[in-house]
Design a protein around this motif. Structure first.
Motif, mmCIF file in Angstrom:
data_model
loop_
_atom_site.group_PDB
_atom_site.id
_atom_site.type_symbol
_atom_site.label_atom_id
_atom_site.label_comp_id
_atom_site.label_asym_id
_atom_site.label_seq_id
_atom_site.Cartn_x
_atom_site.Cartn_y
_atom_site.Cartn_z
ATOM 1 N N GLY A 43 8.459 100.048 -1.871
ATOM 2 C CA GLY A 43 6.875 101.862 -1.727
ATOM 3 C C GLY A 43 7.271 102.175 -2.478
ATOM 4 N N LEU A 44 8.220 102.151 -3.396
ATOM 5 C CA LEU A 44 8.151 103.409 -4.896
ATOM 6 C C LEU A 44 7.569 103.008 -6.028
ATOM 7 C CD1 LEU A 44 11.978 104.022 -4.549
ATOM 8 C CD2 LEU A 44 10.062 105.517 -3.779
ATOM 9 N N GLY A 45 6.260 102.779 -5.940
ATOM 10 C CA GLY A 45 5.037 102.114 -6.786
ATOM 11 C C GLY A 45 5.340 103.198 -8.022
ATOM 12 N N SER A 46 4.797 104.630 -7.175
ATOM 13 C CA SER A 46 4.581 105.300 -8.018
ATOM 14 C C SER A 46 5.835 106.063 -9.129
ATOM 15 C CB SER A 46 4.147 107.267 -7.035
ATOM 16 O OG SER A 46 4.948 106.985 -6.399
ATOM 17 N N ALA A 47 6.782 105.363 -9.024
ATOM 18 C CA ALA A 47 7.994 105.183 -9.751
ATOM 19 C C ALA A 47 8.041 104.512 -10.798
ATOM 20 C CB ALA A 47 9.495 105.376 -9.196
ATOM 21 N N ALA A 48 7.164 103.652 -10.994
ATOM 22 C CA ALA A 48 7.120 102.170 -11.759
ATOM 23 C C ALA A 48 6.451 103.052 -13.184
ATOM 24 C CB ALA A 48 6.041 101.392 -11.279
ATOM 25 N N GLN A 49 7.457 102.320 -14.205
ATOM 26 C CA GLN A 49 6.535 102.890 -15.330
ATOM 27 C C GLN A 49 6.475 101.686 -16.642
ATOM 28 O OE1 GLN A 49 5.943 106.283 -16.461
ATOM 29 N NE2 GLN A 49 7.064 107.083 -14.292
ATOM 30 N N LEU A 50 5.338 102.221 -17.273
ATOM 31 C CA LEU A 50 5.716 101.504 -18.321
ATOM 32 C C LEU A 50 7.436 101.719 -19.664
ATOM 33 C CD1 LEU A 50 2.143 101.506 -19.412
ATOM 34 C CD2 LEU A 50 3.659 100.086 -18.051
ATOM 35 N N TRP A 51 8.277 100.908 -18.918
ATOM 36 C CA TRP A 51 9.418 101.750 -19.893
ATOM 37 C C TRP A 51 9.778 101.415 -21.238
ATOM 38 C CZ3 TRP A 51 11.507 104.609 -15.813
ATOM 39 C CH2 TRP A 51 11.324 103.707 -14.364
ATOM 40 N N THR A 86 7.287 101.995 -24.167
ATOM 41 C CA THR A 86 6.330 102.632 -24.838
ATOM 42 C C THR A 86 7.014 103.231 -25.565
ATOM 43 O OG1 THR A 86 5.704 104.183 -22.261
ATOM 44 C CG2 THR A 86 4.547 102.344 -22.938
ATOM 45 N N PRO A 87 6.634 104.380 -26.150
ATOM 46 C CA PRO A 87 7.277 105.076 -27.750
ATOM 47 C C PRO A 87 7.992 106.383 -26.295
ATOM 48 C CG PRO A 87 5.381 104.194 -28.181
ATOM 49 C CD PRO A 87 5.074 103.299 -26.755
ATOM 50 N N ASP A 88 7.278 107.003 -25.493
ATOM 51 C CA ASP A 88 8.022 107.743 -24.347
ATOM 52 C C ASP A 88 8.874 107.604 -24.086
ATOM 53 O OD1 ASP A 88 5.735 109.558 -25.384
ATOM 54 O OD2 ASP A 88 4.446 109.112 -23.553
ATOM 55 N N TRP A 89 9.121 106.375 -23.647
ATOM 56 C CA TRP A 89 10.226 106.081 -22.425
ATOM 57 C C TRP A 89 11.651 105.057 -23.851
ATOM 58 C CZ3 TRP A 89 11.683 107.120 -17.956
ATOM 59 C CH2 TRP A 89 11.451 108.165 -17.368
ATOM 60 N N ILE A 90 11.170 104.641 -25.037
ATOM 61 C CA ILE A 90 11.540 103.557 -25.125
ATOM 62 C C ILE A 90 13.055 103.964 -26.373
ATOM 63 C CG2 ILE A 90 11.309 103.053 -27.367
ATOM 64 C CD1 ILE A 90 11.325 100.630 -27.124
#
Length: 318
Positions: free
Chosen positions: A161-169, A171-175
């Protein structure tokens, strides 16, 4: 007179023994060079000479076999420091060295101290060591699949139920943040094994005496654990610096682009690879890539010497 004459004769065997040595020592000297020469020739031919040739290539403009070498002096080094991609790779490497180093050693000391008091400590240490036994690129690819948009991490967050916490891990911002976390996770088990072996050698009565003196866990760590493991800590610090500067397969597998990783995910070794024979398309700029490699070697030597001098102290016997 007899005593005077006997004296040189008595000393003669001793002088001969010192100059020529025992028969066993003479035999070892005879076989020394026949045994050491093949390994020495192999080391010089496959390591020393290519390294020296790489230093020469760093001063020329060259695209590889069949292309003429044009001497450019320090031109490759000037190009390197003006290259935004290399400067970012240099910064990323230093960040991994410092940030992940602090995280790895903090976790290694904490986990080793806790596992010392557990009956299942050896089993847990073995489990933590497993990632180090696997191929770094395989571990990186596995973590890349875990962090992909449809990977296990995002799927678990959605099920919870934490779909809002899912990220494109990735991507340049997170990698790069993911690279730091994954490096700490993948490296901690190896240093836990090393530190646990050192902490396990410390007699229990030192900790008992510290507890009787009113020292808590943190003070016991500062005044007992840290001083008595300092020698191993200095060695592992050198090992970590070398491995952090040359990190390649793990990061390349984690990025998993199949082409050129984004600048935010590049380390110095990846930048050398992309500059010489890797990437899409490959640049085949051997001179620039060799200049980067020379900087890596010099940086490693300087840091190793500095850390060894900074952490040098008299060994404590217990």
């Amino acid at each position: 007179m007899s005593r005077v004459m006997a004296s040189p004769a008595g000393l003669a065997p001793r002088v001969r023994a010192r100059s020529g040595g025992s028969p066993a020592e003479q035999g070892r000297r005879k076989i020394y060079w026949p045994f050491i020469t093949p390994a020495l020739l192999f080391y010089v031919g496959f390591f020393v000479l290519p390294a020296l040739y790489g230093v020469w290539v760093s001063f020329v403009k060259w695209r590889g076999m069949g292309d003429p070498q044009v001497f450019v002096g320090f031109g490759n080094y000037r190009r390197m420091w003006r290259d935004d991609s290399f400067r970012m790779a240099f910064t990323n490497t230093i960040t991994i060295l410092i940030v992940c180093g602090i995280g790895v050693f903090a976790c290694a000391f904490l986990i080793s101290s806790v596992l010392r008091e557990l009956k299942l400590g050896p089993v847990l240490r073995t489990i933590m060591f497993v990632p180090h036994l696997l191929s770094p690129i395989a571990v990186g690819i596995g973590l890349g699949l875990l962090l992909s948009p449809d990977g296990l991490l995002n799927a678990t967050l959605r099920l919870a139920g934490l779909g809002s916490a899912a990220q494109l891990w990735l991507t340049p911002d997170w990698i790069f943040k993911m690279i730091l976390i994954a490096t700490i996770w993948g490296s901690t088990g190896y240093y836990v094994m090393l530190m646990a072996s050192a902490i396990g050698r410390i007699p229990a009565y030192y900790y008992e005496q510290a507890a009787l003196d009113g020292a808590g866990r943190f003070r016991a760590f500062l005044h007992v654990t840290l001083p008595l493991t300092w020698d191993l800590l200095s060695v592992t610090a050198v090992l970590w610096m070398i491995s952090a500067i040359r990190i390649f397969e793990f990061v390349y597998g984690l990025v998993g682009t199949g082409a050129n990783p984004p600048p935010q995910a590049r380390t110095m070794t990846i930048e050398v690879f992309l500059t010489t024979t890797g990437g899409a398309p490959a640049q085949y700029d051997m001179g620039l890539g060799s200049a980067m490699a020379v900087v890596m070697v010099l940086m490693t030597l300087v840091l190793v010497v500095a850390v060894r001098r900074f952490m040098r102290r008299e060994a404590l016997e217990f």
